[in-house]
Design a protein around this motif. Structure first.
Motif, PDB file in Angstrom:
ATOM      1  N   ILE A  15       0.874  -1.171   0.000  1.00 38.75           N
ATOM      2  CA  ILE A  15       0.000   0.000   0.000  1.00 38.75           C
ATOM      3  C   ILE A  15       0.905   1.213   0.000  1.00 38.75           C
ATOM      4  CG2 ILE A  15      -1.608   1.386   1.342  1.00 38.75           C
ATOM      5  CD1 ILE A  15      -3.156  -0.982   1.995  1.00 38.75           C
ATOM      6  N   GLY A  16       0.652   2.100  -0.941  1.00 38.74           N
ATOM      7  CA  GLY A  16       1.436   3.319  -1.054  1.00 38.74           C
ATOM      8  C   GLY A  16       0.618   4.538  -0.670  1.00 38.74           C
ATOM      9  N   PHE A  17       1.311   5.527  -0.119  1.00 39.72           N
ATOM     10  CA  PHE A  17       0.692   6.789   0.276  1.00 39.72           C
ATOM     11  C   PHE A  17       1.443   7.909  -0.434  1.00 39.72           C
ATOM     12  CE2 PHE A  17       0.195   3.700   3.645  1.00 39.72           C
ATOM     13  CZ  PHE A  17      -1.161   3.790   3.954  1.00 39.72           C
ATOM     14  N   PHE A  18       0.701   8.814  -1.074  1.00 41.28           N
ATOM     15  CA  PHE A  18       1.296   9.852  -1.896  1.00 41.28           C
ATOM     16  C   PHE A  18       0.848  11.233  -1.435  1.00 41.28           C
ATOM     17  CE2 PHE A  18       1.170   5.969  -4.288  1.00 41.28           C
ATOM     18  CZ  PHE A  18       2.411   5.929  -4.895  1.00 41.28           C
ATOM     19  N   ASP A  19       1.752  12.221  -1.563  1.00 40.02           N
ATOM     20  CA  ASP A  19       1.447  13.568  -1.080  1.00 40.02           C
ATOM     21  C   ASP A  19       0.312  14.237  -1.850  1.00 40.02           C
ATOM     22  OD1 ASP A  19       2.885  13.958  -3.432  1.00 40.02           O
ATOM     23  OD2 ASP A  19       4.032  15.647  -2.644  1.00 40.02           O
ATOM     24  N   LYS A  20       0.126  13.911  -3.107  1.00 38.56           N
ATOM     25  CA  LYS A  20      -0.926  14.525  -3.930  1.00 38.56           C
ATOM     26  C   LYS A  20      -2.314  14.015  -3.521  1.00 38.56           C
ATOM     27  CE  LYS A  20      -2.035  15.503  -8.745  1.00 38.56           C
ATOM     28  NZ  LYS A  20      -1.643  15.274 -10.142  1.00 38.56           N
ATOM     29  N   PHE A  21      -2.382  12.832  -2.928  1.00 42.01           N
ATOM     30  CA  PHE A  21      -3.635  12.211  -2.489  1.00 42.01           C
ATOM     31  C   PHE A  21      -3.477  11.756  -1.031  1.00 42.01           C
ATOM     32  CE2 PHE A  21      -2.904  11.432  -6.990  1.00 42.01           C
ATOM     33  CZ  PHE A  21      -4.017  12.064  -7.543  1.00 42.01           C
ATOM     34  N   PRO A  22      -3.409  12.704  -0.089  1.00 43.16           N
ATOM     35  CA  PRO A  22      -3.060  12.352   1.291  1.00 43.16           C
ATOM     36  C   PRO A  22      -4.085  11.486   2.026  1.00 43.16           C
ATOM     37  CG  PRO A  22      -3.727  14.643   1.145  1.00 43.16           C
ATOM     38  CD  PRO A  22      -3.630  14.128  -0.263  1.00 43.16           C
ATOM     39  N   HIS A  23      -5.333  11.470   1.577  1.00 44.65           N
ATOM     40  CA  HIS A  23      -6.371  10.713   2.272  1.00 44.65           C
ATOM     41  C   HIS A  23      -6.686   9.376   1.602  1.00 44.65           C
ATOM     42  CE1 HIS A  23      -6.986  15.002   3.232  1.00 44.65           C
ATOM     43  NE2 HIS A  23      -7.137  14.520   4.460  1.00 44.65           N
ATOM     44  N   SER A  24      -6.068   9.103   0.474  1.00 45.55           N
ATOM     45  CA  SER A  24      -6.348   7.881  -0.288  1.00 45.55           C
ATOM     46  C   SER A  24      -5.194   6.893  -0.153  1.00 45.55           C
ATOM     47  CB  SER A  24      -6.555   8.218  -1.765  1.00 45.55           C
ATOM     48  OG  SER A  24      -7.635   9.104  -1.924  1.00 45.55           O
ATOM     49  N   LYS A  25      -5.536   5.605  -0.188  1.00 46.66           N
ATOM     50  CA  LYS A  25      -4.530   4.534  -0.168  1.00 46.66           C
ATOM     51  C   LYS A  25      -4.500   3.891  -1.537  1.00 46.66           C
ATOM     52  CE  LYS A  25      -6.260   3.038   4.134  1.00 46.66           C
ATOM     53  NZ  LYS A  25      -6.611   1.913   4.978  1.00 46.66           N
ATOM     54  N   VAL A  26      -3.325   3.493  -1.981  1.00 43.81           N
ATOM     55  CA  VAL A  26      -3.168   2.867  -3.292  1.00 43.81           C
ATOM     56  C   VAL A  26      -2.573   1.471  -3.096  1.00 43.81           C
ATOM     57  CG1 VAL A  26      -2.177   3.088  -5.588  1.00 43.81           C
ATOM     58  CG2 VAL A  26      -2.775   5.146  -4.297  1.00 43.81           C
ATOM     59  N   LEU A  27      -3.310   0.465  -3.538  1.00 44.07           N
ATOM     60  CA  LEU A  27      -2.871  -0.921  -3.413  1.00 44.07           C
ATOM     61  C   LEU A  27      -2.126  -1.339  -4.674  1.00 44.07           C
ATOM     62  CD1 LEU A  27      -2.964  -3.609  -1.823  1.00 44.07           C
ATOM     63  CD2 LEU A  27      -5.091  -4.104  -3.018  1.00 44.07           C
ATOM     64  N   PHE A  28      -0.928  -1.858  -4.495  1.00 44.33           N
ATOM     65  CA  PHE A  28      -0.097  -2.334  -5.594  1.00 44.33           C
ATOM     66  C   PHE A  28       0.031  -3.849  -5.519  1.00 44.33           C
ATOM     67  CE2 PHE A  28       1.210   1.999  -4.944  1.00 44.33           C
ATOM     68  CZ  PHE A  28       1.471   2.478  -6.213  1.00 44.33           C
ATOM     69  N   SER A  29       0.008  -4.486  -6.662  1.00 46.89           N
ATOM     70  CA  SER A  29       0.244  -5.924  -6.748  1.00 46.89           C
ATOM     71  C   SER A  29       1.480  -6.154  -7.594  1.00 46.89           C
ATOM     72  CB  SER A  29      -0.949  -6.628  -7.393  1.00 46.89           C
ATOM     73  OG  SER A  29      -2.077  -6.507  -6.564  1.00 46.89           O
ATOM     74  N   ARG A  30       2.138  -7.253  -7.336  1.00 49.07           N
ATOM     75  CA  ARG A  30       3.359  -7.581  -8.072  1.00 49.07           C
ATOM     76  C   ARG A  30       3.024  -8.473  -9.261  1.00 49.07           C
ATOM     77  NH1 ARG A  30       9.102  -7.923  -5.910  1.00 49.07           N
ATOM     78  NH2 ARG A  30      10.197  -8.794  -7.677  1.00 49.07           N
ATOM     79  N   VAL A  31       3.585  -8.125 -10.412  1.00 54.57           N
ATOM     80  CA  VAL A  31       3.485  -8.936 -11.616  1.00 54.57           C
ATOM     81  C   VAL A  31       4.906  -9.162 -12.090  1.00 54.57           C
ATOM     82  CG1 VAL A  31       2.739  -8.966 -14.016  1.00 54.57           C
ATOM     83  CG2 VAL A  31       1.271  -7.986 -12.294  1.00 54.57           C
ATOM     84  N   LYS A  32       5.284 -10.409 -12.181  1.00 52.16           N
ATOM     85  CA  LYS A  32       6.664 -10.761 -12.526  1.00 52.16           C
ATOM     86  C   LYS A  32       7.630 -10.034 -11.607  1.00 52.16           C
ATOM     87  CE  LYS A  32       5.466 -12.064 -17.175  1.00 52.16           C
ATOM     88  NZ  LYS A  32       5.744 -11.980 -18.585  1.00 52.16           N
ATOM     89  N   LYS A  33       8.338  -9.040 -12.132  1.00 49.73           N
ATOM     90  CA  LYS A  33       9.365  -8.380 -11.324  1.00 49.73           C
ATOM     91  C   LYS A  33       9.081  -6.903 -11.078  1.00 49.73           C
ATOM     92  CE  LYS A  33      13.008 -11.517 -12.741  1.00 49.73           C
ATOM     93  NZ  LYS A  33      14.371 -11.640 -13.236  1.00 49.73           N
ATOM     94  N   TYR A  34       7.850  -6.465 -11.221  1.00 48.97           N
ATOM     95  CA  TYR A  34       7.513  -5.067 -10.973  1.00 48.97           C
ATOM     96  C   TYR A  34       6.117  -4.967 -10.357  1.00 48.97           C
ATOM     97  CZ  TYR A  34       4.930  -5.493 -15.355  1.00 48.97           C
ATOM     98  OH  TYR A  34       4.072  -5.899 -16.346  1.00 48.97           O
ATOM     99  N   TYR A  35       5.767  -3.770  -9.901  1.00 55.36           N
ATOM    100  CA  TYR A  35       4.490  -3.523  -9.244  1.00 55.36           C
ATOM    101  C   TYR A  35       3.600  -2.640 -10.118  1.00 55.36           C
ATOM    102  CZ  TYR A  35       6.702  -5.284  -5.041  1.00 55.36           C
ATOM    103  OH  TYR A  35       7.335  -6.081  -4.130  1.00 55.36           O
ATOM    104  N   PHE A  36       2.282  -2.869 -10.011  1.00 61.21           N
ATOM    105  CA  PHE A  36       1.324  -2.015 -10.704  1.00 61.21           C
ATOM    106  C   PHE A  36       0.164  -1.719  -9.756  1.00 61.21           C
ATOM    107  CE2 PHE A  36      -0.525  -6.131 -11.263  1.00 61.21           C
ATOM    108  CZ  PHE A  36      -1.885  -5.928 -11.346  1.00 61.21           C
TER     109      PHE A  36
END
Length: 79
Positions: A15-36
């Protein structure tokens, strides 16, 4: 946009947190060797997330984990 924090979850997800969207959470999943981005838990207090924002988030997270080269070499970037 800046990556503020990363939280580890089960099954290789992040889960990533970004300054442009301080109240939203972003879930990343791994595919092969990178995240999306798989899900954005968007909060009404934040602005709408665009496709360009999603791509920037993916680039920032992959850069953080050192998988940016794999992310840039994925099939979708080649087309």
């Amino acid at each position: 946009m800046k990556l503020l924090n990363v939280s580890y979850m089960k099954k290789g997800r992040m889960i990533g947190f970004f300054d442009k969207f301080p109240h939203s959470k972003v879930l990343f999943s791994r595919v092969k060797k990178y995240y999306f981005v798989s899900t954005v838990y968007w909060d009404e207090r934040d602005q709408v997330v665009t496709r360009a924002d999603l791509e920037k988030m993916e680039l920032l997270l992959n850069n953080y984990f050192g998988t940016e080269a794999y992310y840039k070499n994925r099939k979708a970037m080649s087309d």
